[in-house]
Design a protein around this motif. Structure first.
Motif, PDB file in Angstrom:
ATOM      1  N   ARG A  10       0.822  -1.218   0.000  1.00 17.00           N
ATOM      2  CA  ARG A  10       0.000   0.000   0.000  1.00 17.00           C
ATOM      3  C   ARG A  10       0.851   1.261   0.000  1.00 17.00           C
ATOM      4  O   ARG A  10       0.504   2.259  -0.647  1.00 17.00           O
ATOM      5  CB  ARG A  10      -0.927  -0.027   1.234  1.00 17.00           C
ATOM      6  N   VAL A  21      -7.955   3.154  -4.956  1.00 15.79           N
ATOM      7  CA  VAL A  21      -8.166   1.940  -4.163  1.00 15.79           C
ATOM      8  C   VAL A  21      -9.238   2.193  -3.097  1.00 15.79           C
ATOM      9  O   VAL A  21     -10.166   1.391  -2.917  1.00 15.79           O
ATOM     10  CB  VAL A  21      -6.840   1.483  -3.503  1.00 15.79           C
ATOM     11  N   ASP A  62      -1.557  -5.025  -1.466  1.00 20.04           N
ATOM     12  CA  ASP A  62      -2.724  -5.013  -2.336  1.00 20.04           C
ATOM     13  C   ASP A  62      -2.448  -5.805  -3.600  1.00 20.04           C
ATOM     14  O   ASP A  62      -1.411  -5.638  -4.244  1.00 20.04           O
ATOM     15  CB  ASP A  62      -3.080  -3.572  -2.738  1.00 20.04           C
ATOM     16  N   ILE A  64      -3.871  -5.833  -7.067  1.00 17.71           N
ATOM     17  CA  ILE A  64      -4.690  -4.906  -7.830  1.00 17.71           C
ATOM     18  C   ILE A  64      -4.934  -5.464  -9.234  1.00 17.71           C
ATOM     19  O   ILE A  64      -3.987  -5.819  -9.940  1.00 17.71           O
ATOM     20  CB  ILE A  64      -4.012  -3.530  -7.917  1.00 17.71           C
ATOM     21  N   ILE A  71      -7.785   0.602 -12.452  1.00 14.06           N
ATOM     22  CA  ILE A  71      -8.025  -0.304 -11.335  1.00 14.06           C
ATOM     23  C   ILE A  71      -9.489  -0.712 -11.335  1.00 14.06           C
ATOM     24  O   ILE A  71     -10.386   0.126 -11.264  1.00 14.06           O
ATOM     25  CB  ILE A  71      -7.654   0.359  -9.995  1.00 14.06           C
ATOM     26  N   LEU A  74      -9.634  -5.410  -6.415  1.00 14.08           N
ATOM     27  CA  LEU A  74      -8.641  -5.295  -5.358  1.00 14.08           C
ATOM     28  C   LEU A  74      -8.817  -6.415  -4.347  1.00 14.08           C
ATOM     29  O   LEU A  74      -9.933  -6.787  -3.997  1.00 14.08           O
ATOM     30  CB  LEU A  74      -8.828  -3.941  -4.654  1.00 14.08           C
ATOM     31  N   THR A  76      -6.886  -7.175  -0.549  1.00  9.18           N
ATOM     32  CA  THR A  76      -5.908  -6.669   0.406  1.00  9.18           C
ATOM     33  C   THR A  76      -5.549  -7.745   1.418  1.00  9.18           C
ATOM     34  O   THR A  76      -6.430  -8.367   2.011  1.00  9.18           O
ATOM     35  CB  THR A  76      -6.450  -5.435   1.163  1.00  9.18           C
TER      36      THR A  76
END
Length: 202
Positions: A10, A21, A62, A64, A71, A74, A76
């Protein structure tokens, strides 16, 4: 599939990517923030503020998904060392948005917080923009995370018991239900008290 998956910490995102994001997370989990009568830009400003002011020593990673360099999805991941100290109360945000609004945000973030154990990678978020859903993007993100999981490690996640679509996806990806949890605070905040803790291991 014309997608590309990028794995990035991140704190390595550009400011614009970081904002995108957080915008994706807000859009995907709009129901959780639906009781807050703010514009999307205002909600985004609060999340950006909290992310930057209280960034952790080791940033979450992340995964992505990009389509035509935008984007669109996502995932995480947070490990044990991502969690350091508790947040100080952001009085400057309170002055701008009011006590109730910021208290709601912090209560929600606290209710969703989970501290992974050793050899555990916790999936904090999986989000895909609505118009890109049902294209296999979420599955591709999960499989990429699984590929990058070391032997002896496990991936875990928490999903609402009534989110049958997500639960079906996780089961297809090899996750199993470990326990059922009742979270009274989340029931109060987002009307979702029943949750499933799921796990996949290499």
């Amino acid at each position: 599939m014309n997608n590309s998956i990028h794995v990035i910490a991140r704190d390595q995102l550009s400011q614009q990517e970081e904002k995108e994001v957080l915008r994706l997370l807000l859009t995907s989990f709009s129901a959780k923030f639906g009781t807050l009568h703010l514009k999307l830009a205002e909600k985004l400003n609060i999340l950006v503020y909290l992310e930057r002011k209280y960034s952790q020593q080791i940033a979450p990673v992340d995964y992505i998904a990009k389509k035509e360099n935008k984007i669109v999805g996502l995932l995480t991941i947070a490990g044990k060392n991502n969690y350091t100290q508790k947040l100080a109360y952001p009085f400057d945000l309170v002055k701008k948005y009011g006590f109730f609004t910021i208290a709601h945000y912090l209560l929600l973030l606290t209710a969703l917080e989970y501290r992974p154990a050793d050899e555990e990678q916790y999936i904090e978020n999986i989000a895909v923009y609505e118009k890109f859903q049902k294209q296999g993007i979420a599955k591709e993100l999960i499989q990429t995370a699984q590929t990058n999981t070391k032997k002896g490690e496990k991936l875990t996640l928490l999903v609402s018991a009534k989110n049958t679509h997500a639960k079906r996806l996780y089961l297809k990806c090899g996750f199993s239900i470990v326990k059922r949890k009742r979270k009274v605070l989340l029931g109060f905040l987002v009307n979702e008290p029943n949750w499933l803790f799921m796990e996949w291991s290499r």
